[in-house]
Write a protein that holds these residues in place. Structure first.
Motif, PDB file in Angstrom:
ATOM      1  N   ASP A   1      -8.247 -33.159  10.652  1.00  0.00           N
ATOM      2  CA  ASP A   1      -7.089 -32.881  11.506  1.00  0.00           C
ATOM      3  C   ASP A   1      -7.541 -32.774  12.962  1.00  0.00           C
ATOM      4  O   ASP A   1      -7.663 -31.686  13.513  1.00  0.00           O
ATOM      5  CB  ASP A   1      -6.394 -31.585  11.070  1.00  0.00           C
ATOM      6  CG  ASP A   1      -5.005 -31.432  11.676  1.00  0.00           C
ATOM      7  OD1 ASP A   1      -4.731 -32.074  12.715  1.00  0.00           O
ATOM      8  OD2 ASP A   1      -4.190 -30.672  11.121  1.00  0.00           O
ATOM      9  N   PRO A   2      -7.799 -33.922  13.604  1.00  0.00           N
ATOM     10  CA  PRO A   2      -8.272 -33.878  14.993  1.00  0.00           C
ATOM     11  C   PRO A   2      -7.249 -33.265  15.946  1.00  0.00           C
ATOM     12  O   PRO A   2      -7.629 -32.670  16.957  1.00  0.00           O
ATOM     13  CB  PRO A   2      -8.530 -35.357  15.326  1.00  0.00           C
ATOM     14  CG  PRO A   2      -7.729 -36.133  14.313  1.00  0.00           C
ATOM     15  CD  PRO A   2      -7.702 -35.297  13.075  1.00  0.00           C
ATOM     16  N   GLU A   3      -5.951 -33.366  15.620  1.00  0.00           N
ATOM     17  CA  GLU A   3      -4.930 -32.791  16.510  1.00  0.00           C
ATOM     18  C   GLU A   3      -5.003 -31.267  16.504  1.00  0.00           C
ATOM     19  O   GLU A   3      -4.940 -30.626  17.554  1.00  0.00           O
ATOM     20  CB  GLU A   3      -3.540 -33.265  16.096  1.00  0.00           C
ATOM     21  CG  GLU A   3      -3.299 -34.750  16.340  1.00  0.00           C
ATOM     22  CD  GLU A   3      -1.898 -35.159  15.980  1.00  0.00           C
ATOM     23  OE1 GLU A   3      -1.106 -34.276  15.558  1.00  0.00           O
ATOM     24  OE2 GLU A   3      -1.573 -36.346  16.114  1.00  0.00           O
ATOM     25  N   LYS A   4      -5.132 -30.672  15.316  1.00  0.00           N
ATOM     26  CA  LYS A   4      -5.240 -29.217  15.251  1.00  0.00           C
ATOM     27  C   LYS A   4      -6.543 -28.750  15.886  1.00  0.00           C
ATOM     28  O   LYS A   4      -6.592 -27.717  16.559  1.00  0.00           O
ATOM     29  CB  LYS A   4      -5.171 -28.729  13.811  1.00  0.00           C
ATOM     30  CG  LYS A   4      -5.192 -27.210  13.689  1.00  0.00           C
ATOM     31  CD  LYS A   4      -4.938 -26.726  12.276  1.00  0.00           C
ATOM     32  CE  LYS A   4      -4.913 -25.197  12.240  1.00  0.00           C
ATOM     33  NZ  LYS A   4      -4.627 -24.669  10.894  1.00  0.00           N
ATOM     34  N   THR A   5      -7.606 -29.544  15.694  1.00  0.00           N
ATOM     35  CA  THR A   5      -8.877 -29.205  16.330  1.00  0.00           C
ATOM     36  C   THR A   5      -8.717 -29.193  17.848  1.00  0.00           C
ATOM     37  O   THR A   5      -9.174 -28.265  18.534  1.00  0.00           O
ATOM     38  CB  THR A   5      -9.963 -30.213  15.930  1.00  0.00           C
ATOM     39  OG1 THR A   5     -10.122 -30.181  14.497  1.00  0.00           O
ATOM     40  CG2 THR A   5     -11.290 -29.881  16.586  1.00  0.00           C
ATOM     41  N   ALA A   6      -8.029 -30.200  18.389  1.00  0.00           N
ATOM     42  CA  ALA A   6      -7.836 -30.285  19.838  1.00  0.00           C
ATOM     43  C   ALA A   6      -6.987 -29.116  20.338  1.00  0.00           C
ATOM     44  O   ALA A   6      -7.259 -28.564  21.411  1.00  0.00           O
ATOM     45  CB  ALA A   6      -7.182 -31.619  20.197  1.00  0.00           C
ATOM     46  N   ARG A   7      -5.976 -28.729  19.566  1.00  0.00           N
ATOM     47  CA  ARG A   7      -5.109 -27.622  19.988  1.00  0.00           C
ATOM     48  C   ARG A   7      -5.863 -26.298  20.030  1.00  0.00           C
ATOM     49  O   ARG A   7      -5.473 -25.381  20.755  1.00  0.00           O
ATOM     50  CB  ARG A   7      -3.900 -27.491  19.061  1.00  0.00           C
ATOM     51  CG  ARG A   7      -2.879 -28.595  19.219  1.00  0.00           C
ATOM     52  CD  ARG A   7      -1.559 -28.188  18.563  1.00  0.00           C
ATOM     53  NE  ARG A   7      -1.703 -27.871  17.151  1.00  0.00           N
ATOM     54  CZ  ARG A   7      -1.604 -28.753  16.163  1.00  0.00           C
ATOM     55  NH1 ARG A   7      -1.374 -30.035  16.442  1.00  0.00           N
ATOM     56  NH2 ARG A   7      -1.736 -28.372  14.900  1.00  0.00           N
ATOM     57  N   SER A   8      -6.931 -26.195  19.253  1.00  0.00           N
ATOM     58  CA  SER A   8      -7.685 -24.941  19.220  1.00  0.00           C
ATOM     59  C   SER A   8      -8.639 -24.813  20.405  1.00  0.00           C
ATOM     60  O   SER A   8      -9.168 -23.733  20.644  1.00  0.00           O
ATOM     61  CB  SER A   8      -8.487 -24.839  17.914  1.00  0.00           C
ATOM     62  OG  SER A   8      -9.570 -25.765  17.907  1.00  0.00           O
ATOM     63  N   ARG A   9      -8.839 -25.895  21.143  1.00  0.00           N
ATOM     64  CA  ARG A   9      -9.777 -25.877  22.264  1.00  0.00           C
ATOM     65  C   ARG A   9      -9.068 -25.513  23.560  1.00  0.00           C
ATOM     66  O   ARG A   9      -7.898 -25.831  23.766  1.00  0.00           O
ATOM     67  CB  ARG A   9     -10.426 -27.248  22.434  1.00  0.00           C
ATOM     68  CG  ARG A   9     -11.736 -27.464  21.695  1.00  0.00           C
ATOM     69  CD  ARG A   9     -11.724 -27.031  20.271  1.00  0.00           C
ATOM     70  NE  ARG A   9     -12.988 -27.334  19.575  1.00  0.00           N
ATOM     71  CZ  ARG A   9     -13.215 -27.075  18.314  1.00  0.00           C
ATOM     72  NH1 ARG A   9     -12.269 -26.483  17.574  1.00  0.00           N
ATOM     73  NH2 ARG A   9     -14.371 -27.366  17.755  1.00  0.00           N
ATOM     74  N   HIS A  10      -9.819 -24.866  24.434  1.00  0.00           N
ATOM     75  CA  HIS A  10      -9.312 -24.566  25.772  1.00  0.00           C
ATOM     76  C   HIS A  10      -9.010 -25.880  26.488  1.00  0.00           C
ATOM     77  O   HIS A  10      -9.776 -26.844  26.376  1.00  0.00           O
ATOM     78  CB  HIS A  10     -10.354 -23.752  26.547  1.00  0.00           C
ATOM     79  CG  HIS A  10      -9.870 -23.217  27.846  1.00  0.00           C
ATOM     80  ND1 HIS A  10      -9.859 -23.968  28.996  1.00  0.00           N
ATOM     81  CD2 HIS A  10      -9.361 -21.996  28.185  1.00  0.00           C
ATOM     82  CE1 HIS A  10      -9.386 -23.250  29.993  1.00  0.00           C
ATOM     83  NE2 HIS A  10      -9.072 -22.035  29.527  1.00  0.00           N
ATOM     84  N   PRO A  11      -7.899 -25.947  27.235  1.00  0.00           N
ATOM     85  CA  PRO A  11      -7.528 -27.233  27.853  1.00  0.00           C
ATOM     86  C   PRO A  11      -8.546 -27.784  28.833  1.00  0.00           C
ATOM     87  O   PRO A  11      -8.564 -28.993  29.081  1.00  0.00           O
ATOM     88  CB  PRO A  11      -6.201 -26.903  28.559  1.00  0.00           C
ATOM     89  CG  PRO A  11      -6.140 -25.414  28.661  1.00  0.00           C
ATOM     90  CD  PRO A  11      -6.909 -24.897  27.488  1.00  0.00           C
ATOM     91  N   GLU A  12      -9.394 -26.945  29.398  1.00  0.00           N
ATOM     92  CA  GLU A  12     -10.366 -27.431  30.379  1.00  0.00           C
ATOM     93  C   GLU A  12     -11.810 -27.295  29.937  1.00  0.00           C
ATOM     94  O   GLU A  12     -12.685 -27.934  30.502  1.00  0.00           O
ATOM     95  CB  GLU A  12     -10.172 -26.678  31.711  1.00  0.00           C
ATOM     96  CG  GLU A  12      -8.809 -26.935  32.351  1.00  0.00           C
ATOM     97  CD  GLU A  12      -8.644 -26.179  33.655  1.00  0.00           C
ATOM     98  OE1 GLU A  12      -9.580 -25.430  34.027  1.00  0.00           O
ATOM     99  OE2 GLU A  12      -7.591 -26.316  34.291  1.00  0.00           O
ATOM    100  N   ASP A  13     -12.070 -26.446  28.953  1.00  0.00           N
ATOM    101  CA  ASP A  13     -13.452 -26.207  28.523  1.00  0.00           C
ATOM    102  C   ASP A  13     -13.478 -26.109  27.004  1.00  0.00           C
ATOM    103  O   ASP A  13     -13.201 -25.064  26.432  1.00  0.00           O
ATOM    104  CB  ASP A  13     -13.983 -24.919  29.147  1.00  0.00           C
ATOM    105  CG  ASP A  13     -15.481 -24.731  28.901  1.00  0.00           C
ATOM    106  OD1 ASP A  13     -16.035 -25.470  28.055  1.00  0.00           O
ATOM    107  OD2 ASP A  13     -16.081 -23.845  29.542  1.00  0.00           O
ATOM    108  N   PRO A  14     -13.813 -27.194  26.303  1.00  0.00           N
ATOM    109  CA  PRO A  14     -13.750 -27.214  24.831  1.00  0.00           C
ATOM    110  C   PRO A  14     -14.745 -26.286  24.147  1.00  0.00           C
ATOM    111  O   PRO A  14     -14.665 -26.102  22.933  1.00  0.00           O
ATOM    112  CB  PRO A  14     -14.042 -28.679  24.486  1.00  0.00           C
ATOM    113  CG  PRO A  14     -14.758 -29.225  25.683  1.00  0.00           C
ATOM    114  CD  PRO A  14     -14.217 -28.489  26.858  1.00  0.00           C
TER     115      PRO A  14
END
Length: 807
Positions: free
Chosen positions: A345-358
């Motif tokens: 689930d790359p979308e959920k993974t991306a949503r869990s990351r800070h928008p500027e600092d993963p």
């Protein structure tokens, strides 16, 4: 099971798995109840270099099949008592190895005990340690696996199992200590705590299924030193009869960790009172991206916090990702030391990351940090209710509900609302003795009025025999949201039952009274202020005010965060006594008042007991008085430790002279000022100025009205400086001195005298005449404002008050 048996059996299982030619590092699913074989499966899978995926025993066959299919598991170990689920899993093609644990036979599965028989226990000197692929709880959607790469250099020690080193350093776990796990092992936290105990060489005791008394028995029998719980378990143990709770020796227990859900303050205080200061808060998530601990001492100083995370690894951010200052509520981000992904689930993974600092990751929890770095949770972002464009955090509402003495458990969810988008629904599980209490909803609403802004109040309160929760103690949010949607679609009379309980109560709806109420409560830096809030009648006390005051005092007694209590009155007066209109407007009250037996019970419950509770609080109490303090107002003022009065204050009681009753205020007032002043006030109906009340010993300080708050602030600052425990012990000693003087017997004798005076023919005639005048909206008690007290000290400068409402 001994460590030798665990080492040999897990080695055999690792050899079986490696001999099955399964894809390298592939997941092996476990569907077992709590049993020793769970640990054989866990360690055997890791020692073979595979991934452990646990399945909840509460899953339906299709739900279990979804997880096994989603993670592409190559094997499964199933208990024979889950035959239906085992059959469903056998249909999955990529399951190449299927083992069964138990005495029964399952088609398509090989018995694990037979599979291990005769297999060598020899293992390579360096085993390639596998990893976990655990799934999130899925309360707001399909569960997702938490994937991390397998470290080729990992070994079975505390460096790899980081919780083991935490367990050792934070909780003082030593060689020979014993850990009790009453929760299901398919949950991440109980499983990891058990594994940490293995790594450190301790003893693990696991309950097959949580049983309140069984847990106490296990602590005594196995001399348990450490344990982990969810708050629901505390509630169940506290509900045991007192003789059962105290029948077991729990003295071996040094640390009791609670996690999974916030522990209501009242529940935790009750547990600390029983078990002592051994309760620790543990905050974490299955994703293992950050953690916080709160020791017993820190909790007593910062109730509501979950601990102080490493300040270098935590930050609170707004929706744009900007960091927020201390005290602001936002999304909680942790710096991810061990990177993870949501499997597939790359979308959920991306949503869990800070928008500027993963490198910074969130699981969606919402909270704030105080100025010292302590973390306070508000809620999970996916649980937030958005009503009319405003965020409402269910946890905040739940804390207010569970803080009520009649409520055992509560869960709050949102439901669709055509006007506001969402509205708040509360599922409330009362304490058993209050399930049928007709005043339950009214009492709950009263507490919410005192503690929460109006927009946060539930539009619907549903009383249920038991709040639906998962076996791990988490609320079954999906099920509750479904129930809430059914409630919204059905009239109250047709609303569905919940777990076989009573049908829904009527919706709470909206009321102009939600903006305030007869009692206001304010908390600020350890100081709680209870304000009488009927200024239009000079805070004359009706039954609703008395009930809410009683509940508010109970809450003070249960809340160790309160250091000082202030009693005040809104408007021009402190309190003008009891509201006689209760007799004309409240038929139940008047009916009870008309009979000796019920009058005695009613007056004790609502007039005498709340004041006695106030008098016996262990913390210092302060009364802030302006304007009139009459009749019952005297009783409250005399029950506090300090009275700060404005120069306009007037003290008196017209009850004996104008009602023909030996008034209830006598014991508290006379104990403070002595016989001479009591006779002047009660027998002669004198009014005392603030200065005379100070000379009599009722008032501590008299100040200009405009200086009341500054004097109060000065006093509070001094009281907060005093060592808490020493002050409480001092107050207890002074109360003992009062008991030696016979004040308790005085109160008891006078209450009976008060009841007798109510029953006299004289008092009856006066009462009937007063009620007749009240019905005509005439003054019940003759005007007394111009009378002076003791020859020359005029009280005419005080505010005007119509005493028709004062008893």
């Amino acid at each position: 099971m001994t460590y030798r048996e665990l080492a040999d059996d897990s080695a055999r299982l690792a050899n079986v798995l490696q001999g099955a030619n399964l894809p390298e590092g592939s997941p092996i699913a476990i569907l077992l109840g709590n049993c020793p074989e769970y640990f054989v499966a866990y360690w055997g899978i890791l020692r073979a270099g595979h991934r452990v995926t646990t399945l909840s025993t509460q899953l339906t066959p299709d739900e279990a099949a979804y997880i096994v299919g989603d993670c592409r598991a190559s094997g499964v170990i199933v208990g024979t008592d889950f035959e239906g689920t085992a059959a469903r899993l056998a249909e999955i093609d990529h399951l190449k190895l299927r083992l069964a644990v138990g005495t029964g036979l399952v088609d398509g599965y090989r018995n694990m005990r037979e599979a291990l028989a005769g297999v060598s226990t020899e293992r390579p000197d360096r085993e390639r340690l596998g990893n976990e692929l655990l799934y999130s709880s899925g309360t707001t959607g399909a569960p997702k696996g938490i994937w991390r790469p397998i470290d080729p250099n990992a070994a079975i020690d505390e460096r790899t199992f980081s919780l083991a080193s935490v367990y050792e350093t934070e909780f003082g776990f030593e060689d020979g200590d014993v850990y009790l796990s009453p929760a299901p092992l398919y949950h991440a936290s109980p499983l990891r705590f058990c594994v940490a105990t293995h790594v450190l060489g301790g003893t693990v005791v696991v309950q097959e299924k949580f049983d309140a008394e069984g847990a106490l028995k296990a602590i005594e029998q196995h001399q348990v030193t450490h344990s982990q719980w969810v708050p629901t378990m505390f509630v169940r143990m506290l509900q045991l009869p007192s003789e059962v709770r105290h029948a077991y020796d729990l003295s071996s227990l040094r640390v009791a960790v609670h996690s999974a859900a916030p522990c209501p303050d009242a529940t935790k205080r009750a547990m600390v009172s029983w078990w002592g200061p051994i309760l620790w808060d543990f905050y974490g998530a299955s994703e293992a991206i950050g953690r916080a601990f709160l020791d017993p001492q820190e909790w007593s100083e910062r109730p509501g916090s979950v601990g102080r995370p490493d300040p270098e690894l935590v930050r609170i951010c707004d929706e744009s990702g900007a960091a927020l200052e201390a005290g602001r509520v936002g999304t909680i981000y942790f710096k991810c030391v061990r990177p993870f992904e949501y499997f597939g689930d790359p979308e959920k993974t991306a949503r869990s990351r800070h928008p500027e600092d993963p490198e910074w990751v969130t699981v969606g929890d919402v909270g704030r940090l105080d100025s010292d770095g302590y973390l306070y949770l508000a809620d999970r972002q996916s649980f937030v209710i958005i009503s009319g464009g405003v965020n409402i955090y269910p946890q905040e509402v739940e804390n207010a509900l569970v803080g009520h003495r009649k409520v055992a458990d509560a869960v709050v969810v949102g439901r669709p609302d055509p006007e506001f988008g969402e509205s708040v629904v509360a599922f409330v599980e009362p304490e058993p003795e209050f399930y049928a209490d007709p005043e339950l909803i009214e009492d709950i609403q009263g507490r919410l009025r005192r503690t929460l802004a109006r927009f946060k109040h539930p539009k619907w309160i549903e009383v249920v025999p038991e709040v639906p929760r998962t076996p791990g103690g988490k609320p079954d949010v999906a099920a509750l949201r479904e129930l809430a949607s059914r409630l919204s679609a059905a009239p109250a009379s047709e609303a569905p039952d919940v777990d076989g309980g009573a049908a829904a109560t009527s919706p709470v709806g909206r009321s102009a009274r939600w903006d305030s109420g007869p009692i206001l409560v304010d908390d600020r830096d350890g100081v709680r202020t209870i304000t009488f809030n009927r200024p239009e009648v000079h805070n004359a006390q009706n039954l609703e005010m008395l009930r809410e005051f009683d509940a508010a005092i109970d809450e003070v007694a249960a809340d160790r965060s309160v250091r000082v209590l202030v009693i005040a009155g809104a408007g021009r007066s402190f309190c003008s006594g009891h509201d006689l209109r209760m007799m004309g407007e409240d038929k139940t009250y008047f009916s009870n008042f008309s009979k000796v037996e019920t009058r005695k019970e009613q007056e004790k419950r609502w007039f005498v007991d709340p004041v006695a509770k106030l008098r016996h609080l262990p913390i210092p109490t302060v009364c802030r008085i302006q304007g009139h303090c009459l009749a019952a107002g005297l009783m409250f003022a005399a029950a506090t430790d300090f009275v700060v009065a404005g120069e306009s204050a007037i003290f008196g009681s017209p009850i004996l002279m104008h009602m023909g009753v030996n008034e209830a205020e006598v014991p508290n007032f006379a104990s403070k000022v002595g016989e001479s002043w009591a006779k002047r006030v009660f027998w002669l109906d004198e009014r005392l100025s603030a200065e005379q009340a100070r000379q009599a010993g009722l008032v501590t300080w008299v100040v200009p009205d405009d200086d009341l708050d500054s004097k109060l602030a000065w006093l509070i600052e001094r009281l907060l400086r005093a060592p808490r425990q020493a002050l409480e012990l001092s107050k207890e000693s002074l109360q003992y001195l009062a008991d030696l003087r016979g004040e308790a017997q005085f109160h008891t004798f006078h209450f009976m005298s008060h009841q007798i005076s109510h029953a006299t023919h004289e008092a009856g005639e006066i009462l009937n005449e007063r009620l007749a005048r009240l019905a005509k909206s005439e003054s019940v008690i003759p005007d007394h404002e111009s009378r002076s007290s003791g020859g020359g000290s005029s009280t005419s400068s005080g505010p005007s008050v119509n005493c028709e409402k004062g008893e």
